[in-house]
Write an enzyme that holds these catalytic residues in place. Structure first.
Site, PDB file in Angstrom:
ATOM      1  N   GLY A  42      30.567 -15.273  53.972  1.00 21.49           N
ATOM      2  CA  GLY A  42      29.073 -14.387  54.324  1.00 21.49           C
ATOM      3  C   GLY A  42      28.716 -13.459  53.289  1.00 21.49           C
ATOM      4  N   GLY A  93      25.563  -9.469  54.014  1.00 21.26           N
ATOM      5  CA  GLY A  93      24.925  -8.762  54.107  1.00 21.26           C
ATOM      6  C   GLY A  93      23.676  -8.132  53.728  1.00 21.26           C
ATOM      7  N   PHE A 123      25.183  -5.140  51.940  1.00 19.06           N
ATOM      8  CA  PHE A 123      25.663  -4.126  50.882  1.00 19.06           C
ATOM      9  C   PHE A 123      26.239  -5.313  49.955  1.00 19.06           C
ATOM     10  CE2 PHE A 123      25.711  -1.412  54.064  1.00 19.06           C
ATOM     11  CZ  PHE A 123      25.449  -0.170  53.248  1.00 19.06           C
ATOM     12  N   GLY A 124      25.904  -6.848  50.285  1.00 18.62           N
ATOM     13  CA  GLY A 124      26.503  -7.875  49.129  1.00 18.62           C
ATOM     14  C   GLY A 124      27.285  -9.193  50.024  1.00 18.62           C
ATOM     15  N   SER A 125      28.063  -9.967  49.457  1.00 18.06           N
ATOM     16  CA  SER A 125      28.345 -11.233  49.517  1.00 18.06           C
ATOM     17  C   SER A 125      29.572 -10.989  49.299  1.00 18.06           C
ATOM     18  CB  SER A 125      28.012 -12.246  49.038  1.00 18.06           C
ATOM     19  OG  SER A 125      26.222 -12.305  48.908  1.00 18.06           O
ATOM     20  N   VAL A 126      29.987 -11.937  50.397  1.00 15.98           N
ATOM     21  CA  VAL A 126      31.413 -11.977  50.306  1.00 15.98           C
ATOM     22  C   VAL A 126      32.093 -13.813  49.862  1.00 15.98           C
ATOM     23  CG1 VAL A 126      33.630 -12.181  51.555  1.00 15.98           C
ATOM     24  CG2 VAL A 126      32.296 -10.162  52.225  1.00 15.98           C
ATOM     25  N   LYS A 155      34.380  -9.291  47.578  1.00 17.51           N
ATOM     26  CA  LYS A 155      33.332  -8.847  48.490  1.00 17.51           C
ATOM     27  C   LYS A 155      32.612  -7.801  47.371  1.00 17.51           C
ATOM     28  CE  LYS A 155      31.288  -5.343  51.457  1.00 17.51           C
ATOM     29  NZ  LYS A 155      31.727  -4.800  52.257  1.00 17.51           N
ATOM     30  N   ASP A 205      30.859   1.687  62.175  1.00 18.11           N
ATOM     31  CA  ASP A 205      29.741   0.240  62.808  1.00 18.11           C
ATOM     32  C   ASP A 205      31.196  -0.538  63.491  1.00 18.11           C
ATOM     33  OD1 ASP A 205      27.800  -1.651  62.148  1.00 18.11           O
ATOM     34  OD2 ASP A 205      28.723  -2.670  60.308  1.00 18.11           O
TER      35      ASP A 205
END
Length: 880
Positions: free
Chosen positions: A576, A578, A580-583, A596, A692
């Site tokens: 996934g 978003g 702030f970055g990718s996982v 992450k 969040d």
């Protein structure tokens, strides 16, 4: 094996456990799989050419069918068949479990060889478009009656969610509907209830259903176009915030009063829309609107052609018909309808699509379409340019601003005027803004506005101002042909130098004489500065290592970047991503982990170190386990435990693909979230506000134990602080009213938790702009249903036995959500109080319910004017 020879494949792999059952009407013997008194329902098919017949086509597609049906008329099989099985498009790297139409070029008798065709099968439904599977994946009809798709590594990709529903067998019907049935032949599950991008004859879309286009012909993941049925007709949208309307039919709002849902049915090349309205039905070549009653269709002979309708990646809704004479699929566009100007609406209304220029992506972002030609604004001028083509050789890819819009530099925003230019979406009119100057000023004062369209007629009463938050393709118009005038104003970013007038020639000479020596001095200073910084960075890198090495004992492990690159196989298995970055999925020794990788992070090493120490110091069964981190130069990575069921949003919004969560599991998940938040708020030395909380940040393990994740926006609050001040952060739809003041407490998490409760119960998003206006905000909808004592209407599935039987518990859960959603944060419960309610120790008092029902919710924090100032966190909606 020949291209069409698979029509009568015998399912030898299933013969030992399945009995074939017959029916009175024509069908293939391998179109229906069931059980007899001596057989058990447990069949598994493996996606390889050993277990299944491998059928390859000249266009590069491959099909491995499991169930098939050919239509027979008068003893002759027709030139098309429906099947279900594994399908892959060229170059055939991945497969999807699909329903497909296979053509063979003509009718043939029993015993004859089917005429061959090079046209590959056409997919009309697929189980999990976003997660294609590999060779040796499996599809299994389990003993519990669930149809489960697993990848080659055993990971569950999709499930029908029918476990425990007494499934007796599976078949593909003569209409192309993949059906699972019980012992009484009643339908338990059918693909028609879960449409993807296509419709076949006889298939209907009911109110709330949608078709979503594929990304491309070879990429089956969903793209930004979708068509949905709303209360008053059929609507086409391109995804943005909010979604933008590009097609609507019928062209006028109906005064529908009946409670039956609107229904759109595809039959014989037509879409029939059943509405409740006065007067006579209207018919055109491809769409029929019936204002009352049910109409019997004239059924054309099945031998003439096969049909299907597909929403394409470019937004076109196309009708496909197989032509035996031409031995190919022929197409026509359903949306490009023609009608008389004096019927219901004048010519030129925005609902009518005429030509490619009226589609949102025909010329890409900011591109202007003129007679099917694409250009960048400002069109036809030699003055200063504000846009450039994305690709000089491919004008249809659109344009990009030379200077991106900056919300921190709004004084240098300006509107670029484009005359005789219109926009496809004219559904977002700004109320009470019918003055051109007011229309422009409203856009300049709000950073989320990227353009306004001012449309005007001969009289001032016809003037309208339309707001655009994301600019797709624009369209040149001829006012005399369109019967209206339209001007587009695009927001552009000016540099301070562009804001003033150009200098005179004499001034330019003086400036040049000053600039040249100054530039030489600056270049020399820059070289010295670079050398200094390089030397300083060497010392900082060594200092950084020593600082991270000083982490106290018991802190998470520090990994090298190379180690994490290796364990993730070069960051190849993405779960996934978003803001702030990718996982990525990884493997440390024998343990599967989620890595992450922060991208574009503005944190320095001290801030990152503080965050690592904070996350590493908390440990709770309902908080995601933090394993370690990496900090090498600019690289920042965090390592967490892997959660096999992925994030909660997949089980709420996409429950058709993942199966329904039963009521006991929903309650368990809600309690787990509450316990995790309670620990953050009350169990740590300093209070931690997550800031969040949403389903995307709640992860589930294989037993559906829920854990709170993603602390990228969290805030530490000292125990002696009543409130802290911070910039707005979080996700629209979950933001508490006090965010408007920027003075917040941990109670903002309680508010978000209340929204999540409602989403779990209702199975929908908190803000869903595809719904009717009165149903967009779930909080408003809750208030309305509670006031009218219609609580059960909010339940995700009104036919769900466990939720209907336990509706009193469901209503109590809604009342708890009301307590959490109080406008005044001091009136919301603490998370420890929430746990007591969930465990039955206390109940929600009636005056709290009345306070919620009588309040005017502060929803403006969720609306468009604040939407673009909110810093969004990562969206990690994959298993990890």
């Amino acid at each position: 094996m020949g291209s069409a020879s698979f029509f009568f494949v015998v399912l030898a792999a299933a013969a030992s456990s399945l009995a074939v059952q017959g029916r009175d009407y024509d069908y293939n013997p391998d179109a229906r799989l069931g059980i007899n008194n001596n057989a058990s329902l447990a069949t598994r098919w493996i996606n390889n050419n050993v277990s299944l017949s491998d059928n390859k086509y000249a266009d590069g597609t491959t099909v491995r069918p499991i169930v098939l049906r050919s239509t027979r008329v008068g003893g002759r099989f027709q030139g098309w068949s429906f099947g279900a099985g594994f399908f892959c498009a060229s170059p055939c790297d991945f497969f999807v479990f699909s329903v497909f139409i296979a053509t063979n070029g003509g009718a043939y008798e029993n015993g004859e060889s089917p005429p061959l065709t090079s046209s590959g099968p056409q997919v009309v439904w697929s189980a999990s478009r976003a997660s294609p599977v590999r060779e040796n994946a499996t599809i299994e009809l389990t003993r519990h009656g669930d149809l489960v798709l697993r990848d080659a590594d055993g990971r569950t990709v999709w499930s029908s969610g029918t476990s425990g529903k007494s499934v007796a067998g599976m078949e593909i019907t003569k209409h192309g509907n993949l059906v699972m049935f019980d012992q009484k032949n009643a339908i338990v599950w059918q693909s028609f209830d879960h449409p993807t991008d296509s419709l076949v004859p006889g298939q209907s879309l009911t109110e709330g259903m949608r078709l979503t286009a594929n990304t491309s012909a070879t990429n089956s993941t969903e793209n930004q176009f979708y068509v949905t049925v709303l209360r008053d007709g059929l609507y086409g949208y391109v995804e943005s915030t909010p979604p933008q309307l590009y097609f609507s039919y019928p062209p006028v709002k109906s005064n529908k009063t009946v409670t039956d849902p609107t229904k759109v049915t595809f039959q014989n090349g037509n879409l029939s829309i059943i509405l409740e309205a006065p007067k006579k039905p209207y018919h055109d070549s491809q769409i029929t609107v019936f204002y009352y009653g049910i109409v019997d269709y004239l059924m054309l002979p099945l031998s003439q052609f096969s049909q299907y309708m597909r929403l394409e990646s470019d937004g076109h809704l196309r009708l496909y018909q197989w032509s035996d004479n031409e031995n190919r699929w022929t197409t026509s566009d359903v949306m490009e309808i023609s009608r008389n100007c004096d019927f219901l609406t004048p010519c030129g209304r925005e609902y009518e699509i005429s030509g490619d220029c009226a589609y949102p992506t025909v010329c890409g972002a900011y591109g202007i379409c003129t007679n099917a030609q694409c250009t960048c604004p400002p069109e036809g001028t030699t003055s200063s340019n504000y846009f450039k083509p994305v690709d000089d050789r491919k004008a249809n890819l659109g344009c990009t601003p030379l200077s991106p819009i900056s919300c921190q530099d709004m004084q240098h925003h300006e509107l670029l005027m484009l005359t005789d230019v219109s926009y496809f979406d004219q559904s977002h009119a700004i109320v009470n803004l019918t003055n051109r100057n007011d229309c422009k000023q409203a856009c300049l004062k709000n950073c989320s506005c990227r353009a306004v369209i001012f449309r005007y007629g001969q009289e001032d009463s016809n003037d309208e101002c339309f707001w655009v938050t994301k600019v797709f393709s624009l369209q040149s118009i001829k006012p005399e042909a369109a019967h209206y005038n339209s001007t587009a104003y695009l927001k552009v970013q000016l540099s301070p130098s562009n804001s003033s007038s150009a200098p005179s020639p004499n001034k330019r000479k003086v400036m040049l004489a000053i600039t040249l020596p100054t530039t030489s001095i600056l270049v020399s200073l820059l070289i010295v500065a670079i050398l200094y910084l390089q030397r300083k960075r060497k010392y900082e890198d060594s200092d950084e290592d020593s600082e991270f090495d000083q982490l106290s004992s018991g802190m998470p492990t520090r990994f090298s970047f190379e180690k994490l690159r290796e364990c993730t196989e070069g960051f190849s298995k993405i779960l996934g991503g978003g803001g702030f970055g990718s996982v990525f999925e990884g493997k440390l020794d024998e343990e599967t982990v989620a890595v992450k990788r922060l991208e574009g992070a503005r944190q320095g090493k001290k801030e990152f170190l503080a965050e690592v120490e904070t996350i590493g110091s908390i440990e709770h069964i309902n908080l995601i386990k933090f394993i370690g981190f990496c900090a090498e130069k600019s690289q920042r990575l965090l390592v967490y435990e892997y959660m096999s069921r992925g994030s909660l949003d997949r089980w709420i919004y996409n429950r058709r693909n993942n199966g329904r969560l039963d009521w006991s599991t929903q309650c368990k998940i809600i309690l787990d979230i509450a316990k995790g938040l309670c620990y953050l708020h009350e169990g740590c030395r300093r209070k931690i506000a997550h800031l969040d909380i949403k389903p995307e940040n709640i992860l589930l393990d294989e037993n559906f134990n829920a854990k709170v994740a993603d602390f990228g926006l969290s805030k530490l609050i000292d125990r002696d602080q009543s409130k802290v001040m911070t910039m707005m952060r979080g996700t629209p739809g979950y933001l508490a009213p006090e965010w408007l003041t920027s003075h917040i407490t941990e109670k903002v998490d309680v508010y978000s938790f209340g929204v999540v409760i409602l989403e779990i119960i209702s199975g929908r998003k908190s803000i869903d702009r595809s719904r009717p206006e009165e149903d967009v905000h779930i909080i408003y909808l809750l208030r309305e249903k509670a006031q009218n004592d219609q609580w059960i209407d909010l339940i995700v599935d009104n036919n769900s036995d466990d939720m209907v039987a336990g509706q009193e518990e469901v209503i109590q859960m809604m009342k708890l959500a009301m307590w959490c959603l109080q406008n005044d944060s001091s009136h919301r419960p603490s998370m420890s109080m929430v746990i007591k309610v969930l465990e039955g120790a206390i109940s929600v008092e009636s005056h709290i319910i009345q306070s919620f029902l009588n309040a005017n919710s502060v929803m403006s924090v969720q609306d468009n004017q604040y939407l673009y100032s909110v810093r969004e966190a990562s969206i990690l909606s994959g298993p990890r």
